[in-house]
Design a protein around this motif. Structure first.
Motif, PDB file in Angstrom:
ATOM      1  N   VAL A 416      36.127-115.942 -67.722  1.00 49.33           N
ATOM      2  CA  VAL A 416      35.070-115.159 -68.438  1.00 49.33           C
ATOM      3  C   VAL A 416      35.870-114.091 -69.409  1.00 49.33           C
ATOM      4  O   VAL A 416      35.315-113.891 -70.710  1.00 49.33           O
ATOM      5  CB  VAL A 416      34.368-114.514 -67.475  1.00 49.33           C
ATOM      6  CG1 VAL A 416      33.234-113.718 -68.199  1.00 49.33           C
ATOM      7  CG2 VAL A 416      33.675-115.525 -66.628  1.00 49.33           C
ATOM      8  N   GLU A 417      36.769-113.544 -69.007  1.00 50.66           N
ATOM      9  CA  GLU A 417      37.555-112.409 -69.946  1.00 50.66           C
ATOM     10  C   GLU A 417      38.506-112.963 -70.927  1.00 50.66           C
ATOM     11  O   GLU A 417      38.112-112.562 -72.238  1.00 50.66           O
ATOM     12  CB  GLU A 417      38.454-111.632 -68.908  1.00 50.66           C
ATOM     13  CG  GLU A 417      39.226-110.500 -69.384  1.00 50.66           C
ATOM     14  CD  GLU A 417      40.296-109.847 -68.889  1.00 50.66           C
ATOM     15  OE1 GLU A 417      41.118-109.140 -69.399  1.00 50.66           O
ATOM     16  OE2 GLU A 417      40.194-109.961 -67.517  1.00 50.66           O
ATOM     17  N   GLY A 418      38.785-114.242 -70.607  1.00 47.13           N
ATOM     18  CA  GLY A 418      39.367-114.953 -71.730  1.00 47.13           C
ATOM     19  C   GLY A 418      38.437-115.381 -72.946  1.00 47.13           C
ATOM     20  O   GLY A 418      39.004-115.240 -73.839  1.00 47.13           O
ATOM     21  N   PHE A 419      37.270-115.888 -72.550  1.00 52.97           N
ATOM     22  CA  PHE A 419      36.437-116.058 -73.666  1.00 52.97           C
ATOM     23  C   PHE A 419      35.717-114.957 -74.208  1.00 52.97           C
ATOM     24  O   PHE A 419      35.444-114.930 -75.660  1.00 52.97           O
ATOM     25  CB  PHE A 419      35.394-117.016 -73.050  1.00 52.97           C
ATOM     26  CG  PHE A 419      35.552-118.578 -73.034  1.00 52.97           C
ATOM     27  CD1 PHE A 419      35.439-119.141 -74.325  1.00 52.97           C
ATOM     28  CD2 PHE A 419      36.069-118.932 -72.099  1.00 52.97           C
ATOM     29  CE1 PHE A 419      35.776-120.571 -74.565  1.00 52.97           C
ATOM     30  CE2 PHE A 419      36.586-120.414 -72.039  1.00 52.97           C
ATOM     31  CZ  PHE A 419      36.434-121.053 -73.257  1.00 52.97           C
ATOM     32  N   ARG A 420      35.731-113.840 -73.750  1.00 56.28           N
ATOM     33  CA  ARG A 420      35.381-112.679 -74.423  1.00 56.28           C
ATOM     34  C   ARG A 420      36.485-112.270 -75.457  1.00 56.28           C
ATOM     35  O   ARG A 420      36.250-111.843 -76.728  1.00 56.28           O
ATOM     36  CB  ARG A 420      35.394-111.277 -73.433  1.00 56.28           C
ATOM     37  CG  ARG A 420      34.121-111.317 -72.653  1.00 56.28           C
ATOM     38  CD  ARG A 420      34.178-110.367 -71.593  1.00 56.28           C
ATOM     39  NE  ARG A 420      32.918-110.509 -70.440  1.00 56.28           N
ATOM     40  CZ  ARG A 420      32.936-109.597 -69.554  1.00 56.28           C
ATOM     41  NH1 ARG A 420      34.024-108.683 -69.236  1.00 56.28           N
ATOM     42  NH2 ARG A 420      32.274-109.837 -68.613  1.00 56.28           N
ATOM     43  N   ALA A 421      37.906-112.566 -75.146  1.00 56.95           N
ATOM     44  CA  ALA A 421      38.730-112.377 -76.019  1.00 56.95           C
ATOM     45  C   ALA A 421      38.826-113.417 -77.323  1.00 56.95           C
ATOM     46  O   ALA A 421      39.022-113.156 -78.402  1.00 56.95           O
ATOM     47  CB  ALA A 421      40.266-112.283 -75.466  1.00 56.95           C
ATOM     48  N   CYS A 422      38.297-114.659 -76.927  1.00 50.15           N
ATOM     49  CA  CYS A 422      38.060-115.434 -77.986  1.00 50.15           C
ATOM     50  C   CYS A 422      37.151-115.356 -79.100  1.00 50.15           C
ATOM     51  O   CYS A 422      37.585-115.119 -80.183  1.00 50.15           O
ATOM     52  CB  CYS A 422      37.597-116.663 -77.235  1.00 50.15           C
ATOM     53  SG  CYS A 422      38.672-117.731 -76.242  1.00 50.15           S
ATOM     54  N   SER A 448      25.011-110.643 -83.994  1.00 47.01           N
ATOM     55  CA  SER A 448      24.310-109.956 -83.077  1.00 47.01           C
ATOM     56  C   SER A 448      25.001-109.749 -81.586  1.00 47.01           C
ATOM     57  O   SER A 448      24.674-109.167 -80.726  1.00 47.01           O
ATOM     58  CB  SER A 448      22.727-110.422 -82.950  1.00 47.01           C
ATOM     59  OG  SER A 448      22.725-111.748 -82.668  1.00 47.01           O
ATOM     60  N   VAL A 449      25.769-110.863 -81.646  1.00 48.66           N
ATOM     61  CA  VAL A 449      26.481-111.088 -80.388  1.00 48.66           C
ATOM     62  C   VAL A 449      27.612-110.222 -80.491  1.00 48.66           C
ATOM     63  O   VAL A 449      28.607-110.700 -80.735  1.00 48.66           O
ATOM     64  CB  VAL A 449      26.730-112.470 -80.146  1.00 48.66           C
ATOM     65  CG1 VAL A 449      27.637-112.885 -78.926  1.00 48.66           C
ATOM     66  CG2 VAL A 449      25.756-113.615 -80.018  1.00 48.66           C
ATOM     67  N   GLN A 454      26.229-110.168 -73.933  1.00 49.97           N
ATOM     68  CA  GLN A 454      25.991-110.660 -74.987  1.00 49.97           C
ATOM     69  C   GLN A 454      26.926-111.948 -75.286  1.00 49.97           C
ATOM     70  O   GLN A 454      26.419-113.123 -75.446  1.00 49.97           O
ATOM     71  CB  GLN A 454      25.676-110.103 -76.451  1.00 49.97           C
ATOM     72  CG  GLN A 454      24.464-109.269 -76.499  1.00 49.97           C
ATOM     73  CD  GLN A 454      24.566-108.277 -77.536  1.00 49.97           C
ATOM     74  OE1 GLN A 454      25.247-107.864 -78.135  1.00 49.97           O
ATOM     75  NE2 GLN A 454      23.005-107.922 -77.935  1.00 49.97           N
ATOM     76  N   ILE A 455      28.312-111.776 -75.020  1.00 52.24           N
ATOM     77  CA  ILE A 455      29.285-112.857 -75.418  1.00 52.24           C
ATOM     78  C   ILE A 455      29.332-113.639 -74.300  1.00 52.24           C
ATOM     79  O   ILE A 455      29.346-115.105 -74.407  1.00 52.24           O
ATOM     80  CB  ILE A 455      30.564-112.035 -75.512  1.00 52.24           C
ATOM     81  CG1 ILE A 455      30.677-111.551 -76.672  1.00 52.24           C
ATOM     82  CG2 ILE A 455      31.691-113.164 -75.455  1.00 52.24           C
ATOM     83  CD1 ILE A 455      31.983-110.608 -76.986  1.00 52.24           C
ATOM     84  N   ASP A 456      28.889-113.082 -73.011  1.00 51.94           N
ATOM     85  CA  ASP A 456      29.082-113.907 -71.677  1.00 51.94           C
ATOM     86  C   ASP A 456      27.711-114.932 -71.785  1.00 51.94           C
ATOM     87  O   ASP A 456      27.967-116.279 -71.358  1.00 51.94           O
ATOM     88  CB  ASP A 456      29.009-113.293 -70.442  1.00 51.94           C
ATOM     89  CG  ASP A 456      30.204-112.167 -70.439  1.00 51.94           C
ATOM     90  OD1 ASP A 456      31.028-112.610 -71.071  1.00 51.94           O
ATOM     91  OD2 ASP A 456      30.111-111.602 -69.529  1.00 51.94           O
ATOM     92  N   ALA A 457      26.544-114.452 -72.194  1.00 53.21           N
ATOM     93  CA  ALA A 457      25.452-115.435 -72.246  1.00 53.21           C
ATOM     94  C   ALA A 457      25.771-116.410 -73.540  1.00 53.21           C
ATOM     95  O   ALA A 457      25.476-117.760 -73.066  1.00 53.21           O
ATOM     96  CB  ALA A 457      24.229-114.400 -72.650  1.00 53.21           C
ATOM     97  N   PHE A 458      26.410-116.040 -74.379  1.00 50.98           N
ATOM     98  CA  PHE A 458      26.506-116.984 -75.591  1.00 50.98           C
ATOM     99  C   PHE A 458      27.345-118.046 -75.126  1.00 50.98           C
ATOM    100  O   PHE A 458      27.158-119.382 -75.270  1.00 50.98           O
ATOM    101  CB  PHE A 458      26.945-116.391 -76.951  1.00 50.98           C
ATOM    102  CG  PHE A 458      27.710-117.349 -77.797  1.00 50.98           C
ATOM    103  CD1 PHE A 458      26.889-118.261 -78.458  1.00 50.98           C
ATOM    104  CD2 PHE A 458      29.257-117.532 -77.706  1.00 50.98           C
ATOM    105  CE1 PHE A 458      27.691-119.197 -79.402  1.00 50.98           C
ATOM    106  CE2 PHE A 458      29.703-118.434 -78.693  1.00 50.98           C
ATOM    107  CZ  PHE A 458      28.916-119.434 -79.247  1.00 50.98           C
ATOM    108  N   VAL A 459      28.616-117.592 -74.396  1.00 50.85           N
ATOM    109  CA  VAL A 459      29.572-118.624 -73.948  1.00 50.85           C
ATOM    110  C   VAL A 459      28.954-119.404 -72.710  1.00 50.85           C
ATOM    111  O   VAL A 459      29.116-120.693 -73.084  1.00 50.85           O
ATOM    112  CB  VAL A 459      30.697-117.920 -73.122  1.00 50.85           C
ATOM    113  CG1 VAL A 459      31.666-118.801 -72.693  1.00 50.85           C
ATOM    114  CG2 VAL A 459      31.526-117.191 -74.296  1.00 50.85           C
TER     115      VAL A 459
END
Length: 559
Positions: A416-422, A448-449, A454-459
């Protein structure tokens, strides 16, 4: 009962390599079994048509996962090749070996002899690199590798320049000394045609009298006598047949097919087999466990100049592209369009890259449909060293019933943290001056993300599989290992698994290249040859990796 020395199940990336190498000197009778049929289709052979075979039942098993609990319960598409060449005939043709550290990681996990120095000579043996051989690259192998149209579209170089402006290095060859950085991307295309495992390895071998290739063959099970594999039972044209292997049966049915076939044969976790109504012939708890995959999403932007592939999606343009390819095997038909890329580390303390970029001068889906009207570009980004693990589980004794597939995507907080970095690092790269002349509105994820939530929900809602399942029959010596470092199934004689299912951990990159390498090295092990000598080539590893995420400050900071 017909007899062969070696029976190979699956004419995919690994199976075609094995069929070639095991039949090469003419001493051994080799049978290659494939459920699918011919790969003689323009949609397979023409690189730009890559989205068609992947989404066609004739050429691919259209598997779906169980509802993924950490992806809002979505079922994820998991296509696997069902045709000569297997997934190398339906994939995106991107050629990435992985970082050297990925293979040293294999050895540390118990796969003795599979460190980078021992894998490198087999990568070299497989490939015919368009720009000549060197310490890292081969130029005499069967597999054609090039850069498509040499980044003629200016967006490719603009993306590379933006990566450098964001503080990262440029790398001329990410399959050479240094993976980390931005540069041209490589593809398995030769003289404008897909260089699949079937084209590169199988077709040159099919004229040999000692190699038999049977398509339309659905293997039901491996036949065991005590603790020895002696053959296989398969169905072809409505009739059941059995064939015997005087030396070995080799499963190359892929990361879904190989564990499923072991389970159908009574080899696996006893509880799993009993629940499916299958008798336990050989308990092996790791079969189907340790399943891994790469996820990715598309970062999409409108383009301010009409230079993208979105302007080439009309029927007339497709006709012109296809006609040129048929006549000359060049132009836009001869590339997969992923011609520039990047490999970076998600944070300080990560020793080698764990994020991968594929840049595309278009905004569209994997099925080839437009993402929005007008011109756009996108970059595919994913966290490539996941810690989440899943399973492939047989449902019943019927070989036609697909197994249950569950990757447990994003079940580990590091992923999850890795995709926030993405999300955050990509915005910074795309926001550099090199792309100012092209960059328009951010379509996806959308400006808006911003917050973690918000990032987690989008991913969760937007990520897709990068189609890199692997590791479900892992190689090693621990309790969950399925094969030993010689690729032999633990506790059985005459049975091996050779495909991406035996990877102990997933590499940072696309999986066709390491799968071919594994099959090349396994062929020598099967034949009792002395493996090629290790090549202790220098590896580019950032000296600052513990303290810094990248070498330099960006030209323009993230807004």
């Amino acid at each position: 009962m017909k007899r062969f020395d070696y029976i190979i199940v699956g004419a995919g990336s690994a199976g075609c390599v094995l069929a070639n190498r095991l039949s090469e000197d003419g001493r051994y009778r080799v049978l290659l079994l494939e459920t699918g049929g011919s790969d003689r289709s323009i949609f397979i052979q023409m690189p730009t048509a890559l989205s068609i075979p992947m989404n066609t039942k004739k050429y691919a098993w259209q598997f779906e996962t169980e509802p993924e609990p950490h992806l809002d319960g979505r079922r994820m598409h998991c296509p696997r090749g069902k045709v000569l060449g297997g997934s190398s005939s339906i994939n995106g043709m991107v050629y990435v070996r992985g970082h050297a550290g990925d293979f040293d990681e294999w050895q540390q996990a118990g796969a003795e002899g599979w460190d980078y120095a021992h894998c490198l000579p087999y990568f070299k043996r497989a490939e015919q690199w368009a720009f000549g051989g060197d310490e890292y690259r081969g130029n005499e192998g069967p597999l054609g590798v090039n850069n498509g149209n040499q980044m003629q579209n200016p967006l490719y170089q603009a993306f590379v320049d933006a990566g450098v402006e964001a503080g990262y290095d440029a790398t001329a060859d990410y399959n050479g000394r240094q993976q980390e950085g931005f540069g041209p991307m490589h593809m398995t295309v030769k003289q404008g045609v897909r260089s699949s495992s079937a084209n590169a390895y199988l077709r040159p071998a099919m004229a040999r009298a000692n190699l038999t290739v049977q398509t339309g063959a659905l293997v039901h099970k491996v036949l065991l006598e005590g603790k020895r594999a002696v053959g296989v039972r398969f169905e072809r044209a409505g009739k059941m047949e059995e064939v015997r292997a005087d030396k070995e049966v080799i499963l190359s049915a892929g990361p879904i097919g190989s564990p499923h076939l072991l389970q159908l044969s009574g080899i696996g976790n006893p509880d799993t087999l009993k629940q499916a109504g299958i008798g336990v012939l050989h308990p092996l708890p790791g079969v189907g466990e340790n399943l891994q995959d790469h996820l990715e999403f598309y970062f999409q932007f409108r383009c301010q100049q009409p230079i993208t592939l979105n302007g080439k999606l009309g029927l007339w343009d497709k006709f012109l592209i296809g006609s040129r390819w048929l006549l000359r095997k060049d132009g836009l038909g001869a590339t997969n369009h992923f011609e520039s890329c990047g490999f970076i580390r998600s944070k300080a303390g990560v020793p080698w890259p764990d994020l991968q970029y594929h840049f595309l001068p278009a905004a569209m889906r994997y099925d080839g449909r437009e993402a929005f009207a007008g011109h756009g570009f996108q970059v595919h980004i994913g966290h490539n060293k996941p810690r989440s693990r899943g399973q492939v589980t047989v449902r019943s004794a019927d070989p036609r019933e697909a197994p249950a597939i569950r990757f447990n995507y994003l079940s580990h907080p590091d992923d999850v943290e890795g995709f926030r970095a993405c999300v955050r690092l990509t915005r910074e790269i795309i926001g550099q001056p090199a792309l100012d002349a092209y960059r328009g509105e951010e379509i996806q994820p959308g400006a808006s993300v911003q917050s973690d939530e918000q990032i987690d929900a989008f991913v969760r809602s937007a990520v897709e599989s990068a189609y890199h399942p692997s590791c479900s029959c892992k190689m090693g010596t621990d309790a969950l290992a399925v094969v030993d470092p010689q690729t032999r199934v633990h506790g059985l004689q005459g049975l091996r698994v050779v495909d991406s299912s035996i990877f102990p951990t997933i590499p940072n990159g696309n999986l066709n290249a390491p799968t071919l390498m594994v099959a090349e090295r396994a062929a020598d092990l099967i034949l009792g040859k002395t493996p090629l000598a290790a090549l202790p080539a220098e590896v580019g590893l950032a000296e600052y990796w513990q303290e810094k995420q990248r070498p330099r400050a960006p030209v323009r900071a993230l807004a």
